[in-house]
Design a protein around this motif. Structure first.
Motif, PDB file in Angstrom:
ATOM      1  N   ASN A  41       1.404  -1.496  -0.131  1.00 41.95           N
ATOM      2  CA  ASN A  41       0.283   0.291   0.185  1.00 41.95           C
ATOM      3  C   ASN A  41       0.708   1.019   0.113  1.00 41.95           C
ATOM      4  N   GLU A  63      -2.127   2.236  -8.799  1.00 34.96           N
ATOM      5  CA  GLU A  63      -3.677   1.713  -8.915  1.00 34.96           C
ATOM      6  C   GLU A  63      -4.630   0.638  -7.619  1.00 34.96           C
ATOM      7  N   GLU A  64      -5.942   0.631  -8.105  1.00 32.92           N
ATOM      8  CA  GLU A  64      -6.553   0.399  -6.911  1.00 32.92           C
ATOM      9  C   GLU A  64      -6.058  -1.386  -6.696  1.00 32.92           C
ATOM     10  N   ASP A  65      -5.967  -1.951  -8.076  1.00 33.58           N
ATOM     11  CA  ASP A  65      -5.757  -3.523  -7.770  1.00 33.58           C
ATOM     12  C   ASP A  65      -4.470  -3.669  -8.612  1.00 33.58           C
ATOM     13  N   LYS A  81      -1.611  -6.734  -7.465  1.00 36.79           N
ATOM     14  CA  LYS A  81      -0.091  -6.129  -6.283  1.00 36.79           C
ATOM     15  C   LYS A  81      -0.283  -8.145  -5.404  1.00 36.79           C
TER      16      LYS A  81
END
Length: 90
Positions: A41, A63-65, A81
């Motif tokens: 993160n 990014e998010e995923d 990730k």
């Protein structure tokens, strides 16, 4: 009354074994997973990471995923990730 004491004395070794198992295996594994998630993160542009496949790449955009990473000057790919192994310190 004697049967309750017998049950307690027969369960005590099992409880002690579970306590040892928890403190030696489960708790450290949870701590390591939490630290790994915090590292993922906290990734930012310019960080160098190692993937689970052994590639050393540079982060372009988290990014998010996914994370956009640069393999070399011409190749930019998206990396899930889940496949980030560790962050390289400079």
């Amino acid at each position: 009354m004697a049967s309750q004491g017998n049950i307690l004395s027969s369960m005590l070794p099992l409880l002690v074994l579970f306590g040892i198992f928890y403190f030696l295996i489960i708790r450290p594994q949870q701590k390591q997973a939490k630290e790994h998630q915090e590292m993922i993160n906290s990734l930012k542009k310019g960080d160098r990471i190692v993937t689970t496949g052994g590639l050393i790449v540079e982060v372009l955009k988290p990014e998010e995923d996914f994370i956009k990473v640069k393999l070399n000057d011409d190749v930019v790919v998206k990396l899930s990730k889940e496949y980030v192994s560790k962050k390289l310190e400079s």
